[in-house]
Design a protein around this motif. Structure first.
Motif, PDB file in Angstrom:
ATOM      1  N   ALA A   1       1.070  -1.078  -0.171  1.00  0.00           N
ATOM      2  CA  ALA A   1      -0.080   0.501  -0.017  1.00  0.00           C
ATOM      3  C   ALA A   1       0.811   1.400  -0.318  1.00  0.00           C
ATOM      4  O   ALA A   1       1.792   1.615   0.161  1.00  0.00           O
ATOM      5  N   VAL A   2       0.616   2.667  -0.687  1.00  0.00           N
ATOM      6  CA  VAL A   2       1.123   3.472  -0.452  1.00  0.00           C
ATOM      7  C   VAL A   2       0.363   4.320   0.834  1.00  0.00           C
ATOM      8  O   VAL A   2      -0.250   3.895   0.942  1.00  0.00           O
ATOM      9  N   GLU A   3       1.483   4.195   1.845  1.00  0.00           N
ATOM     10  CA  GLU A   3       1.289   4.913   3.468  1.00  0.00           C
ATOM     11  C   GLU A   3       1.710   6.409   3.518  1.00  0.00           C
ATOM     12  O   GLU A   3       1.488   7.096   4.098  1.00  0.00           O
ATOM     13  N   SER A   4       2.917   6.931   2.649  1.00  0.00           N
ATOM     14  CA  SER A   4       3.572   7.958   2.941  1.00  0.00           C
ATOM     15  C   SER A   4       4.421   8.562   1.471  1.00  0.00           C
ATOM     16  O   SER A   4       5.055   7.569   0.647  1.00  0.00           O
ATOM     17  N   GLU A   5       4.210  10.049   1.686  1.00  0.00           N
ATOM     18  CA  GLU A   5       5.912   9.823   0.408  1.00  0.00           C
ATOM     19  C   GLU A   5       7.064   9.594   0.172  1.00  0.00           C
ATOM     20  O   GLU A   5       7.294   9.359  -0.211  1.00  0.00           O
TER      21      GLU A   5
ATOM     22  N   PRO B   1      10.115  -3.057   5.900  1.00  0.00           N
ATOM     23  CA  PRO B   1       8.765  -3.961   5.854  1.00  0.00           C
ATOM     24  C   PRO B   1       8.520  -4.621   7.118  1.00  0.00           C
ATOM     25  O   PRO B   1       6.634  -4.903   7.008  1.00  0.00           O
ATOM     26  N   GLU B   2       9.007  -4.253   8.359  1.00  0.00           N
ATOM     27  CA  GLU B   2       8.515  -5.002   9.470  1.00  0.00           C
ATOM     28  C   GLU B   2       7.499  -4.152  10.160  1.00  0.00           C
ATOM     29  O   GLU B   2       6.822  -4.121  10.872  1.00  0.00           O
ATOM     30  N   LYS B   3       7.488  -2.710   9.299  1.00  0.00           N
ATOM     31  CA  LYS B   3       6.449  -1.866   9.755  1.00  0.00           C
ATOM     32  C   LYS B   3       6.107  -1.912   8.929  1.00  0.00           C
ATOM     33  O   LYS B   3       4.706   0.060   8.535  1.00  0.00           O
TER      34      LYS B   3
ATOM     35  N   ALA C   1       4.865  -9.085   6.608  1.00  0.00           N
ATOM     36  CA  ALA C   1       5.192 -10.873   6.642  1.00  0.00           C
ATOM     37  C   ALA C   1       5.924 -11.567   5.063  1.00  0.00           C
ATOM     38  O   ALA C   1       6.292 -11.966   4.685  1.00  0.00           O
ATOM     39  N   GLN C   2       5.583 -10.790   4.075  1.00  0.00           N
ATOM     40  CA  GLN C   2       6.033 -11.055   2.695  1.00  0.00           C
ATOM     41  C   GLN C   2       6.074 -10.099   1.637  1.00  0.00           C
ATOM     42  O   GLN C   2       7.259 -10.136   0.516  1.00  0.00           O
ATOM     43  N   THR C   3       7.288  -8.866   2.637  1.00  0.00           N
ATOM     44  CA  THR C   3       7.022  -8.181   1.382  1.00  0.00           C
ATOM     45  C   THR C   3       9.026  -8.003   2.092  1.00  0.00           C
ATOM     46  O   THR C   3       9.215  -8.200   2.730  1.00  0.00           O
TER      47      THR C   3
END
Ligand code: PEP
Ligand code: MN
Length: 295
Positions: A48-52, A248-250, A256-258
């Motif tokens: 997902a797009v989370e932030s710039e 990825p952990e955040k 888990a797959q990132t």
């Protein structure tokens, strides 16, 4: 590869997407990019797009590593109503900013027919997620969107049903479709989904459409992603869809797959040794053109 006679007629009735002597392969052109010819195209980015900052950091790193397309969901289909649902149009704007800054093409999911126009304004490729493969009004609306469609296999869909959905988009006026194997639900629970790699040579034999593999959703397990990506390259996939994130952990979804950006870079280096082994699927077996057959 000689086609299996069991496939006689099973797929050829989807005439717009079935391989014929006249139409062996579809090559899709997106900006300077081609998908479906001999190039191996890697699409990568966060679930997902989370932030710039998250998106631009990812975009720069994956471009540097050799990816050609940035992925990131702005409209997220989440199984739980309490999970993050995506930034919507603000997410699309960030994707378009990342494209301006890196030159990467953009693939992002469209979930409903009402969003087709707005997503097409920003995206280079319209992603149809596994949960939407059978959303027939969405598929029909994509017929006129003017953008190639990345059609993911439904998690309980047979290949025949995937091609049926592709046929609906093509019949609605859009022949530019990329098929994506992203794993299916089976009784196995050791992985999130069962990645059906045999789907690649089957689809490449019976259809002229490009086929890519998503080992991130296909396994749900980070350490399996590079290995399955390698397998996908060797069996003739036209490319990959990979989830990668600076931390990825955040990640807000699919952590888990990132892959981390370092792991992604390592995977890309590894793949260079394998893409040359891919078989060519330009042969058409006459039996595939025969109508009727099992099913
Ligand atoms: C995604 O690509 O993030 C996604 C939601 O994929 P799928 O539709 O395959 O679950
Ligand atoms: Mn995801």
């Amino acid at each position: 590869m000689a086609p299996n006679s069991q496939w006689n007629g099973q797929f050829s009735r989807f005439d717009l997407v079935a391989k014929t002597a006249e139409r062996c392969r579809t090559v899709i052109h997106i900006r300077e990019l081609t998908i479906g010819d001999s190039a191996f195209v890697v699409m990568a980015g966060p679930c997902a797009v989370e932030s710039e900052q998250q998106l631009l950091t990812t975009a720069e790193a994956i471009a540097q590593a050799g990816a050609q397309v940035l992925r990131g969901g702005a409209f997220k289909p989440r199984s739980s109503p309490y999970s993050f649902q995506g930034l919507g149009v603000d997410g699309l704007k960030l994707l378009s900013k990342a494209r301006r800054e890196t030159g990467l093409a953009i693939v992002t999911e469209v979930m409903s027919e009402e969003d087709v126009d707005i997503v097409a304004e920003y995206a280079d490729i319209m992603q149809v997620g596994t949960r939407s493969m059978e959303n027939y009004s969405l598929l029909e609306a994509l017929g006129g969107c003017g953008r190639p469609v990345l059609l993911k296999r439904g998690m309980t869909a047979r290949l025949e049903e995937l091609l049926q959905s592709a046929q609906i988009i093509a019949e609605a006026g859009n022949p530019e479709i990329i098929l994506c194997e992203r794993g299916i639900r089976t009784f196995e629970t050791a992985t999130r989904n069962t990645l059906d790699l045999a789907a690649v040579p089957v689809l490449k034999t019976v259809s002229h459409l490009p086929v890519i593999v998503d080992p991130s959703h296909g396994t749900g397990i980070r350490c399996l992603v590079p290995l399955m990506a390698r397998a996908a390259a060797v069996i003739g996939s036209d490319g990959l869809l990979i989830e990668a994130h600076p931390t990825p952990e955040k990640a807000w979804s699919d952590a888990a797959q990132t892959l981390s950006l370092e792991e992604f870079d390592e995977m890309m280096r590894d793949l260079r040794r394998y893409v040359h082994f891919a078989p060519v699927f330009d042969i058409v077996g006459p039996q595939l053109l025969v109508a009727g057959g099992p099913n």
